[in-house]
Design an enzyme around this catalytic site. Structure first.
Site, PDB file in Angstrom:
ATOM      1  N   HIS A   1      -3.230   4.763   2.708  1.00 32.73           N
ATOM      2  CA  HIS A   1      -1.911   4.701   2.863  1.00 32.73           C
ATOM      3  C   HIS A   1      -1.171   3.394   2.539  1.00 32.73           C
ATOM      4  O   HIS A   1      -0.318   2.645   3.358  1.00 32.73           O
ATOM      5  CB  HIS A   1      -1.289   5.224   4.130  1.00 32.73           C
ATOM      6  CG  HIS A   1      -0.072   5.602   4.248  1.00 32.73           C
ATOM      7  ND1 HIS A   1       0.372   6.877   3.797  1.00 32.73           N
ATOM      8  CD2 HIS A   1       1.400   5.195   4.758  1.00 32.73           C
ATOM      9  CE1 HIS A   1       1.778   7.091   3.994  1.00 32.73           C
ATOM     10  NE2 HIS A   1       2.422   5.886   4.544  1.00 32.73           N
TER      11      HIS A   1
ATOM     12  N   THR B   1       1.845   6.612  -1.423  1.00 32.43           N
ATOM     13  CA  THR B   1       2.389   5.935  -0.013  1.00 32.43           C
ATOM     14  C   THR B   1       3.715   6.245   0.031  1.00 32.43           C
ATOM     15  O   THR B   1       4.566   5.583  -0.844  1.00 32.43           O
ATOM     16  CB  THR B   1       1.920   4.541   0.197  1.00 32.43           C
ATOM     17  OG1 THR B   1       0.471   4.545   0.106  1.00 32.43           O
ATOM     18  CG2 THR B   1       2.301   4.183   1.528  1.00 32.43           C
ATOM     19  N   GLU B   2       4.373   6.970   0.972  1.00 32.34           N
ATOM     20  CA  GLU B   2       5.778   6.958   1.147  1.00 32.34           C
ATOM     21  C   GLU B   2       6.518   7.335  -0.061  1.00 32.34           C
ATOM     22  O   GLU B   2       7.641   7.051  -0.312  1.00 32.34           O
ATOM     23  CB  GLU B   2       6.553   5.623   1.908  1.00 32.34           C
ATOM     24  CG  GLU B   2       5.779   5.363   3.139  1.00 32.34           C
ATOM     25  CD  GLU B   2       5.781   6.323   4.287  1.00 32.34           C
ATOM     26  OE1 GLU B   2       6.839   6.899   4.448  1.00 32.34           O
ATOM     27  OE2 GLU B   2       4.819   6.662   4.950  1.00 32.34           O
ATOM     28  N   ALA B   3       5.775   8.038  -1.056  1.00 33.52           N
ATOM     29  CA  ALA B   3       6.314   8.712  -2.363  1.00 33.52           C
ATOM     30  C   ALA B   3       7.045   7.398  -3.166  1.00 33.52           C
ATOM     31  O   ALA B   3       7.714   7.704  -4.037  1.00 33.52           O
ATOM     32  CB  ALA B   3       7.636   9.617  -1.972  1.00 33.52           C
TER      33      ALA B   3
END
Lengths: 394, 370
Positions: free
Chosen positions: A113, A150-152
């Protein structure tokens, strides 16, 4: 027909031990002690009890009840799976049960991530994606077709790389920054690729993720039939509802009625004849591309800014990010796998998230997720650890 | 609206944060068309006001200061008499048509209570510190506590400088929380200057302010990096002990004791310091932290200090946690991006802490009783 595509992000970081300047370069021969095992175990077990186990059970019941019509997707990080292996094997078993129903899809991402997609070259990113691919293959015997960074975090460069790595689709935020007048409720294509893009409908997603228990919100209280009606009235092919899995029972406590809401949601949605559920892979297969998105500068689904300022918004964050990158270049030459693995765990984006000094609105959200008193403590601790790691490789 | 405010110190004469507060508050109140007669003891330097509706009234001499203790040698034997005598003087001298009386802390509380009855007008009490704070929670003196408690009970409204102090007033003095308003302090920004390698302590050298923790942290920092200069600015009963302590710790060549500084010297030292530390054992607010931050100096404060609950962009430590204090001092000196971010963000946040805001909130307390 409008399809509802629900996807949950499942992630836990390895939180750090208190590490002062006086610890730097000490205990050279002992095992490195950067990660706070007790705190991590305590938090993981709490969230497993409040969220992962009960929500998995509820989703399994709902899938069985609706005879394959209720379909969902997950992205599960490598660090999360390591937690499960260490502290709660029953959690990963319950995800396997869900996957076996055939109504659940899995999404690829970086194992850690991390923010490796923002490095100058994408080798480390590719390695971390492959680590995730191996992990999903080992645990679920499956090869995901859809990628979510990760987190778009998304830009043209990342999309290009993801296509090269063989994925059919990618997920990011349906922000006006890239859509302008266009609707997020269609499938798009990344610029100069054939990679399909699924865009998060952030209004409807945040109604559940952020606003569900907000009493000053005019949608309060949010019931399953009300929410299903909103979707029934929404134009488009596809409504992408993407949120943290911890929304259920952790960000929104049981007392808010979040589980009752989830329990009734599939039934209420399926009452409308023109609504159905799809997984992320099915969404990509089912719908034609309606347009192209061009994203030269990285966006994400984080904070109000919807960019990477959540992790790289101040000098402290940039200093840590650069230090981490530089350490990696030297470290990879040593071939020391233990240190490389530690370095990768330190790349988890949460460590930089804790160092954000954003204004009060997002700041309150940051504080909720942080185990530090403030971002400055987060910086000192993280930077001290990076200094120690750096000394280990010289 | 016209008020009689009864204070103890006012710039240029000051011994602590009370003077700073009264100065900022009265000037901002007068800008908002509140007429104020400010009563205070006669001092060596003439105190004047350049505002028409703010009049400073000196009402005779006294040898007591708000931070004096009955056990102080210079006052031996006549401490209590001096207090009573001065309070009687106030009662005699405060005359006029006022809408309310506003008192600050214990020293004039007795007079405040009597004036309330005599003039038949409401009494507002500002609590800047309590006996528990001043004694560092060790052996608080019951005589002060009784005076404070009586004043708090008789006051129509109480203004506390922090939620921390409000809790003390509720829990230790048994006062109804509904009559207490919290108004955090403010600062006139000092502006910055070229920084030197100085770590600063500035305050009264009493047990309450925790100067010995500063010295112990200094020892730890110097073990790590010899190039740092430590400055202890201010004076107080602990000065001789602290000088001995610096010698014992073997750091006397790295610590400068300045003694009492003038206002200009105080501003200068804030501006050229690289780190300010306020390791108070008990700190209702801690206005010095705002002053340091407004001078562009990264600041470390006690977690329990009132300022810690109000201000985001500073570092917070437990006053007894020497290792963590040293860790933070070294980090501020060592990591440029940390220093830069906390300074920039701090100087922005400080702009929210204006005396105008304090005056507005104070006026709304006044409106609640008149």
């Amino acid at each position: 027909m409008t399809s509802i595509c629900i996807y949950f992000e499942v992630h836990q970081p390895f939180r750090l031990n208190r590490f002062s300047v006086f610890n730097i370069g000490v205990n050279e021969n002992n095992k490195l002690n950067y990660f706070n095992r007790e705190l991590n175990q305590e938090i993981f077990e709490k969230v497993a009890r409040k969220c992962y186990l009960p929500t998995n059970q509820l989703l399994l019941d709902l899938i069985n009840k609706h005879n394959g019509k209720f379909r969902i997707s997950f992205s599960i990080t490598g660090t999360f799976v390591e937690y499960c292996e260490q502290h709660a094997p029953s959690v990963i078993e319950s995800f396997k049960e869900l996957f076996k129903t055939g109504c659940v899809d899995l999404i690829e991402e970086t194992y850690f991530h991390s923010l490796s997609s923002l490095y100058d070259d994408l080798d480390e990113f590719e390695e971390q994606v492959k680590m995730h691919q191996n992990m999903i293959n080992n645990v679920f015997n499956y090869r995901p077709k859809i990628f979510r960074n990760t987190e778009a975090i998304y830009d043209n460069r990342i999309a290009k790389k993801v296509e090269e790595m063989g994925y059919k689709g990618i997920i990011t935020e349906g922000t006006e920054k890239i859509l302008h007048w266009r609707s997020p409720n269609y499938v798009y294509k990344a610029k100069n690729t054939n990679l399909k893009v699924l865009l998060r409908n952030y209004n409807l997603s945040d109604d559940v993720g952020f606003r569900f228990s907000a009493q000053n919100w005019n949608g309060f209280p949010l019931t399953a039939d009300k929410y299903a009606n909103w979707m029934a009235k929404t134009d488009g092919n596809l409504i992408n509802l993407f949120m943290d899995y911890e929304t259920f029972g952790e960000h929104q406590w049981t007392e808010t009625g979040i589980f009752d809401f989830l329990d009734h949601l599939p039934g209420e949605i399926l009452k409308h004849n023109h609504l159905d559920f799809v997984t992320v892979s099915e969404a990509i297969d089912k719908y034609e591309v309606m347009g192209e998105i061009d994203v030269p500068w990285a966006i994400s689904w984080a904070d109000e800014d919807r960019d990477v300022s959540t992790w790289l918004g101040n000098d402290m964050q940039i200093a840590c990010f650069n230090e981490l990158k530089n350490i990696g270049e030297k470290l990879k030459n040593t071939g020391n796998q233990d240190l490389i693995n530690i370095w990768r765990k330190l790349q988890t984006s949460d460590h930089l998230y804790y160092v954000s000094t954003k204004g009060f609105k997002d700041g309150a959200v940051h504080a909720y997720f942080s185990h530090y008193d403030n971002p400055y403590d987060g910086f000192i601790n993280y930077m001290n650890i990076l200094q120690d790691l750096k000394q280990k490789i010289i | 609206m016209k008020i009689a405010m009864i204070g103890w110190e006012y710039p240029p004469f000051k011994a602590g944060g009370l003077a700073t507060h009264c100065y900022g508050l009265t000037r901002s109140l007068s800008d908002k068309n509140i007429d104020i007669d400010f009563y205070m003891p006669k001092t060596k330097q003439k105190v004047v006001s350049d505002k028409k509706n703010l009049i400073i009234k000196e009402i005779g001499e006294t040898d007591i200061f708000p931070y004096d203790r009955p056990e102080d040698k210079e006052l031996a034997g006549h401490f209590f008499e001096s207090v009573y005598r001065y309070n009687d003087l106030i009662l005699e001298k405060v005359k006029g048509n006022y809408d309310l009386i506003h008192c600050h802390d214990w020293l004039t509380m007795k007079a405040g209570i009597k004036l309330k009855d005599k003039l038949g007008i409401p009494l507002i009490l500002s609590v800047h510190s309590t006996e528990y704070d001043r004694s560092g929670w060790l052996n608080p003196n019951q005589w002060f506590i009784d005076i404070e408690k009586e004043g708090m009970e008789k006051a129509d409204k109480i203004i506390a400088v922090s939620h921390f102090t409000k809790r003390v007033i509720v829990e230790k003095y048994g006062i109804n929380p509904n009559k207490i308003s919290v108004i955090h302090n403010a600062v006139y920004p000092l502006g910055t200057d070229k920084k030197k390698n100085i770590v600063l302590f500035l305050g009264r050298l009493t047990i309450q302010k925790g100067p010995e923790f500063f010295l112990m942290a200094a020892r730890k920092v110097l073990d790590y990096n010899q190039d740092t200069q430590f400055v202890v600015a201010g004076t107080g009963e602990m000065l001789p002990t602290l000088i001995d302590k610096a010698v014992d710790l073997g750091i006397s060549n790295k610590v400068i004791f300045t003694g009492l500084l003038t206002e200009e010297e105080v501003k200068h030292i804030y501006r050229i310091s690289s780190v300010y530390i306020m390791p108070s054992v008990s700190e209702p607010f801690g206005i010095t932290a705002l002053e340091a931050i407004s001078a562009g100096t990264p600041t470390i404060v006690s977690k329990t200090a009132g300022v810690a609950e109000a201000f985001n962009n500073c570092l917070k430590v437990d006053f007894w946690d020497i290792d963590e204090m040293a860790n933070k001092i070294i980090s501020l000196m060592k990591y440029g991006p940390l220093n830069k971010t906390i300074t920039t963000e701090g100087m922005q946040e400080i702009n929210l802490f204006t005396w105008e805001r304090v005056a507005e909130k104070t006026i709304s307390v006044y409106r609640g009783v008149t």
